[in-house]
Scaffold this active site. Structure first.
Site, PDB file in Angstrom:
ATOM      1  N   GLU A 163      49.182  81.146  75.798  1.00 10.94           N
ATOM      2  CA  GLU A 163      49.325  81.283  74.349  1.00 10.94           C
ATOM      3  C   GLU A 163      49.451  79.902  73.725  1.00 10.94           C
ATOM      4  OE1 GLU A 163      52.900  83.603  73.855  1.00 10.94           O
ATOM      5  OE2 GLU A 163      54.213  81.854  74.072  1.00 10.94           O
ATOM      6  N   ASP A 210      57.463  76.527  67.491  1.00  8.49           N
ATOM      7  CA  ASP A 210      56.010  76.589  67.275  1.00  8.49           C
ATOM      8  C   ASP A 210      55.586  75.616  66.170  1.00  8.49           C
ATOM      9  OD1 ASP A 210      56.282  78.826  69.016  1.00  8.49           O
ATOM     10  OD2 ASP A 210      56.604  80.125  67.287  1.00  8.49           O
TER      11      ASP A 210
END
Length: 492
Positions: A239, A62
């Site tokens: 997401e 991420d």
């Protein structure tokens, strides 16, 4: 920085003929832009528009890289233990890989926020730093909510400057994560992923205007929910939103499906003048825009961020991916999602070209004939030609590597089929796998020379046929006698 000496000498005109040094090291290409004589070894971003280090940061998922602030890029991301928030900084994107890492916050051992810590992002807003992240609770690590903390210090690596986290409240007390923020036309927005109780999916994407960096000013608007086949593999997930405003449009990349090799990225698009809080303003790509690539051995690319290279212009995408497909156990606990960076390209119609996750290797170039600067050399069905409209970006990306014939020769390696090289055959130019013959070695090797029509470009003379050069001929890529601009290519 790999091969910095060769690059410095090349830019200063110190390597005759733009060939490879006798050591056989890879020689990067030049852009088609004039460069001032450097006082120090230039970075990959200065020469190619983006770093070429892969992975950029090991075991950091991420990934989020800021725009440069006072000459420094800052990096944060998820750590495999999901127990802390880290920040590192460097004057270059590539330098983030070796930069010292500061732990600016650790989860408590019990209670709220004592569970998984996911996907931190670092934002500079009105002269202050903010970290947005998701946290679960001890004993219920998937009771995930969104939080933000603030620092008034100039350096976000300083732990003492950070306030206690505050929860971002939404209308639903449900699984919520991956918040990102951006400003557009004087209004600040938050985009995030959440499990809305009335929707039978894991997470959808929402947008709202912000009253402050800590709170929403408007009701959330759902702008994407997983319905397409590539969004519902393993889990029904949208997401990891990341926002980029370019070319009169607002683009939001997002990630979909389970976090194994099926993980991929889609794209939302809105007109920059539209009401971003109207769900009808947003359209979703029919297909994923960035996916696993078996040829480059990059699996499950996703959860990206955007920054710009040191030139201040070139867009760079930072994302994570694994180097292998098969995972033992839950992929969420496999530690080897590494942060990677590669250049983001743009189609003439203003839409982004993502290409493929390129994997390990040296600098990547596209070749444009001097007599058709808006066109690119590309392969199609393994044959080489020149096209102006190249939607499959990776078909037009190559690497210069040490020549199969040795010495000062070079070979052109395909980026999306790295086992194949440009080859001169009796029927034309192709990209073909390596053959262990002297004939193949000569046919897949070239002398790299200053551009015949412009020394800022390159010309490629065939080793198999020393009097022949690569030439552009009305959309065809052929070999033949030197012909000025037709035998000169600019690299970008």
């Amino acid at each position: 920085m790999t091969h910095s000496l060769s690059r410095r000498r090349l830019l200063a005109g110190g390597i005759s003929g733009f060939g490879l040094a006798a050591s056989g090291l890879m020689l990067p290409g030049l852009t088609g832009q004039a460069l001032a004589a450097p006082t120090a070894s230039p970075t990959d971003a200065q020469v190619y528009g983006a770093p070429t280090v892969s992975p950029l940061v090991w075991q950091r998922a991420d990934p989020f890289v800021t725009l440069p602030v006072d000459g420094t890029y800052y990096f944060t991301g998820s750590v495999p233990e999901y127990d802390r928030i880290i920040v590192r900084g460097s004057s270059t994107i590539a330098g983030l890989g070796a930069a010292p890492e500061s732990v600016v916050w650790r989860r408590p051992s019990t209670g709220q926020m004592g569970g998984h810590i996911w996907a931190p992002e670092l934002h500079r807003i009105d002269g202050r730093w903010y970290i947005y992240f998701a946290a679960g609770d001890a004993g219920n690590v998937f009771n995930i909510r969104m939080y933000v903390m603030e620092s008034a210090l100039a350096d976000p690596r300083e732990p003492s400057g950070w306030s206690a986290p505050r929860m971002i409240v939404t209308p639903w007390l449900s699984f919520a994560l991956d918040s990102t923020t951006f400003e557009h036309l004087g209004r600040r927005y938050l985009v995030w992923a959440q499990s809305e109780p009335e929707i039978a999916v894991n997470t959808s994407l929402y947008i709202a205007e912000m009253a402050s960096p800590f709170a929403l000013a408007t009701a959330p608007v759902r702008i994407a929910t997983p319905t397409k086949s590539w969004e519902v593999q393993g889990y029904k997930v949208n997401e990891g939103p990341a926002v980029l405003v370019r070319n009169g449009r607002v683009f939001i990349t997002f990630s979909a499906s389970a976090t194994d090799s099926r993980y991929c990225m889609g794209l939302l698009t809105a007109d920059a003048r539209a009401d971003l809080l109207d769900a009808r303003s947003w359209s979703k790509s029919a297909d994923p825009v960035f996916t696993t690539n078996e040829q480059t051995h990059q699996y499950g690319p996703g959860h990206n961020s955007f920054t710009v290279a040191e030139d201040g212009v070139t867009d760079v995408m930072v994302f994570h991916a694994r180097d292998y497909k098969d995972i033992v156990g839950d992929p969420l606990y496999d530690p080897n999602r590494h942060a990677r960076a590669q250049r983001l390209y743009w189609h003439p119609d203003g839409t982004p070209l993502f290409g493929v996750p390129v994997g390990v290797g040296g600098p990547i170039v596209r070749l444009s004939p001097a007599d058709s600067s808006s066109s690119f050399v590309r392969h199609f069905a393994y044959e080489l030609r020149v096209d102006a409209d190249v939607r499959e970006l990776a078909d037009s990306q190559f690497r210069f590597v040490s020549g199969h014939s040795g010495g000062d020769t070079v070979s052109l390696q395909s980026v999306n089929y790295p086992d194949r090289y440009v080859r001169v055959t009796s029927t034309g130019l192709r990209i073909d796998p390596v053959e262990t013959t002297g004939t193949y070695a000569a046919e897949a090797s070239f002398q790299r020379l200053p551009g015949l029509a412009n020394p800022r470009g390159v010309s490629l003379r065939s080793v198999a046929s020393p009097g022949s050069y690569l030439r552009h001929d009305k959309g065809r890529l052929v070999t033949g006698p030197a012909s000025g601009s037709k035998s000169t290519f600019f690299l970008s």
